[in-house]
Each structure stands twice: as structure tokens, then as C-alpha cells.
Design a protein around this motif. Structure first.
Motif, PDB file in Angstrom:
ATOM      1  N   GLN A  23       0.840  -1.207   0.000  1.00 59.60           N
ATOM      2  CA  GLN A  23       0.000   0.000   0.000  1.00 59.60           C
ATOM      3  C   GLN A  23       0.872   1.253   0.000  1.00 59.60           C
ATOM      4  O   GLN A  23       0.608   2.207  -0.748  1.00 59.60           O
ATOM      5  N   ILE A  24       1.881   1.250   0.859  1.00 57.02           N
ATOM      6  CA  ILE A  24       2.783   2.405   0.950  1.00 57.02           C
ATOM      7  C   ILE A  24       3.491   2.622  -0.379  1.00 57.02           C
ATOM      8  O   ILE A  24       3.573   3.755  -0.883  1.00 57.02           O
ATOM      9  N   LEU A  25       3.997   1.546  -0.954  1.00 56.41           N
ATOM     10  CA  LEU A  25       4.705   1.658  -2.241  1.00 56.41           C
ATOM     11  C   LEU A  25       3.762   2.137  -3.343  1.00 56.41           C
ATOM     12  O   LEU A  25       4.163   2.934  -4.202  1.00 56.41           O
ATOM     13  N   ASP A  26       2.519   1.660  -3.316  1.00 58.30           N
ATOM     14  CA  ASP A  26       1.547   2.097  -4.325  1.00 58.30           C
ATOM     15  C   ASP A  26       1.283   3.596  -4.224  1.00 58.30           C
ATOM     16  O   ASP A  26       1.175   4.289  -5.243  1.00 58.30           O
ATOM     17  N   ILE A  27       1.182   4.092  -2.995  1.00 55.73           N
ATOM     18  CA  ILE A  27       0.966   5.530  -2.813  1.00 55.73           C
ATOM     19  C   ILE A  27       2.144   6.304  -3.391  1.00 55.73           C
ATOM     20  O   ILE A  27       1.973   7.282  -4.115  1.00 55.73           O
ATOM     21  N   ARG A  28       3.363   5.864  -3.075  1.00 54.23           N
ATOM     22  CA  ARG A  28       4.567   6.534  -3.591  1.00 54.23           C
ATOM     23  C   ARG A  28       4.631   6.426  -5.110  1.00 54.23           C
ATOM     24  O   ARG A  28       4.940   7.389  -5.803  1.00 54.23           O
ATOM     25  N   ASP A  29       4.313   5.240  -5.638  1.00 54.06           N
ATOM     26  CA  ASP A  29       4.368   5.040  -7.097  1.00 54.06           C
ATOM     27  C   ASP A  29       3.350   5.902  -7.832  1.00 54.06           C
ATOM     28  O   ASP A  29       3.545   6.246  -8.995  1.00 54.06           O
ATOM     29  N   ASP A  30       2.255   6.258  -7.125  1.00 53.92           N
ATOM     30  CA  ASP A  30       1.252   7.144  -7.724  1.00 53.92           C
ATOM     31  C   ASP A  30       1.654   8.614  -7.622  1.00 53.92           C
ATOM     32  O   ASP A  30       0.908   9.491  -8.023  1.00 53.92           O
ATOM     33  N   GLY A  31       2.839   8.869  -7.039  1.00 55.41           N
ATOM     34  CA  GLY A  31       3.363  10.226  -6.983  1.00 55.41           C
ATOM     35  C   GLY A  31       3.050  10.991  -5.715  1.00 55.41           C
ATOM     36  O   GLY A  31       3.369  12.174  -5.626  1.00 55.41           O
ATOM     37  N   ALA A  32       2.425  10.337  -4.754  1.00 52.11           N
ATOM     38  CA  ALA A  32       2.086  11.016  -3.501  1.00 52.11           C
ATOM     39  C   ALA A  32       3.049  10.585  -2.397  1.00 52.11           C
ATOM     40  O   ALA A  32       3.655   9.521  -2.469  1.00 52.11           O
ATOM     41  N   ALA A  33       3.149  11.423  -1.391  1.00 51.68           N
ATOM     42  CA  ALA A  33       3.968  11.080  -0.225  1.00 51.68           C
ATOM     43  C   ALA A  33       3.117  10.217   0.710  1.00 51.68           C
ATOM     44  O   ALA A  33       2.008  10.602   1.076  1.00 51.68           O
ATOM     45  N   PRO A  34       3.624   9.062   1.120  1.00 52.61           N
ATOM     46  CA  PRO A  34       2.840   8.156   1.959  1.00 52.61           C
ATOM     47  C   PRO A  34       2.976   8.416   3.462  1.00 52.61           C
ATOM     48  O   PRO A  34       2.558   7.583   4.266  1.00 52.61           O
ATOM     49  N   ASP A  37      -0.246   6.303  10.237  1.00 52.74           N
ATOM     50  CA  ASP A  37      -1.434   5.576  10.681  1.00 52.74           C
ATOM     51  C   ASP A  37      -1.141   4.088  10.866  1.00 52.74           C
ATOM     52  O   ASP A  37      -1.600   3.475  11.839  1.00 52.74           O
ATOM     53  N   LEU A  38      -0.380   3.511   9.951  1.00 53.84           N
ATOM     54  CA  LEU A  38      -0.010   2.098  10.089  1.00 53.84           C
ATOM     55  C   LEU A  38       0.848   1.869  11.327  1.00 53.84           C
ATOM     56  O   LEU A  38       0.674   0.874  12.046  1.00 53.84           O
TER      57      LEU A  38
END
Length: 129
Positions: free
Chosen positions: A65-76, A82-83
Motif C-alpha cells: 500500500q505504501i509503495l503504491d501511494i509513492r508510485d502514484d506520486g504522492a507522499a505516503p 497511521d499504520l
């Protein structure tokens, strides 16, 4: 770099790297003309991140999930916070359960400090448990 080189650089195995790739933790590698996987040097940092996430007690799904957020260009960062909050709460619950278990066992051990087998009936098996 080829899969064996990446595995050595990241302190893991080629089998683990193939699993990470199949699980979406590692983007699919480019292929050489002869079909070998060819990873970019940044793959080492990504695998290091996966290992650090595991060391913090995160699941591979959470790490993905964290990597997906970063890969989408956002800071996780907020998601990671929260995790980590969830993980801390889980650990605190585990500590509370272990503390209660410790206290129970310590009390049982105290009661059994000077065993007296004559006070146990066969139905009880052992009166200290």
C-alpha cells in the motif's frame, strides 16, 4: 543488474525477488534480449524499504500500500504514520496480554514453591494448575 546481482546487493535471494515482483512490491524488471531480468540500481533501495517495513512489523500488504501511494506520486507519510499507530496499539495489547500471563504464571509458581504431592487428588492431576 541481473537478479543474482540484485539479490546479493539487497541481502536476499533471487526466489524472494521473484516473489516480490509477483506480489507487486517490486516493479516488473525489464528483460535483456536473452530474457534475463534486468533491474535498475534503485531496486536495491526499494527492497531495503520492504525489509525495513517488515522489521517494523508491517505486513507485505501494508508495505505494498505504501509503495503504491509513492508510485502514484504522492507522499505516503500520513498513511505510514497511521499504520505505525495501529502497529503500536497491537504491540501494547500484546504486552498487556503477556504481562497478565506473566503475573498468572508467577502466582502459580509461587503457589508451587514448596510442592506437597500428598495434597493433590488423582482427579486434580496437579493442584498447582
Amino acid at each position: 543488474m541481473r537478479i543474482g546481482e540484485l539479490a546479493a546487493a539487497a541481502g536476499t535471494t533471487p526466489k524472494t525477488l521473484r516473489f516480490y515482483e509477483e506480489s507487486g512490491l517490486l516493479p516488473p524488471a525489464d528483460r535483456t534480449p536473452s530474457g534475463y531480468r534486468d533491474y535498475p540500481p534503485v531496486a536495491v533501495a526499494r527492497i531495503d524499504f520492504v525489509h525495513r517495513g517488515q522489521a517494523a512489523g508491517l505486513t507485505l500488504a501494508q508495505i505494498r500500500q505504501i509503495l503504491d501511494i509513492r508510485d502514484d506520486g504522492a507522499a505516503p507519510c500520513e498513511h505510514v504514520r497511521d499504520l505505525l499507530d495501529e502497529r503500536l496499539a497491537e504491540i501494547e495489547q500484546q504486552i498487556a496480554r503477556l504481562t497478565a500471563l506473566h503475573d498468572t504464571i508467577a502466582e502459580l509458581r509461587h503457589d508451587a514453591a514448596q510442592p506437597d504431592p500428598d495434597t493433590c487428588s488423582p482427579e486434580q492431576v496437579c493442584r498447582y494448575l
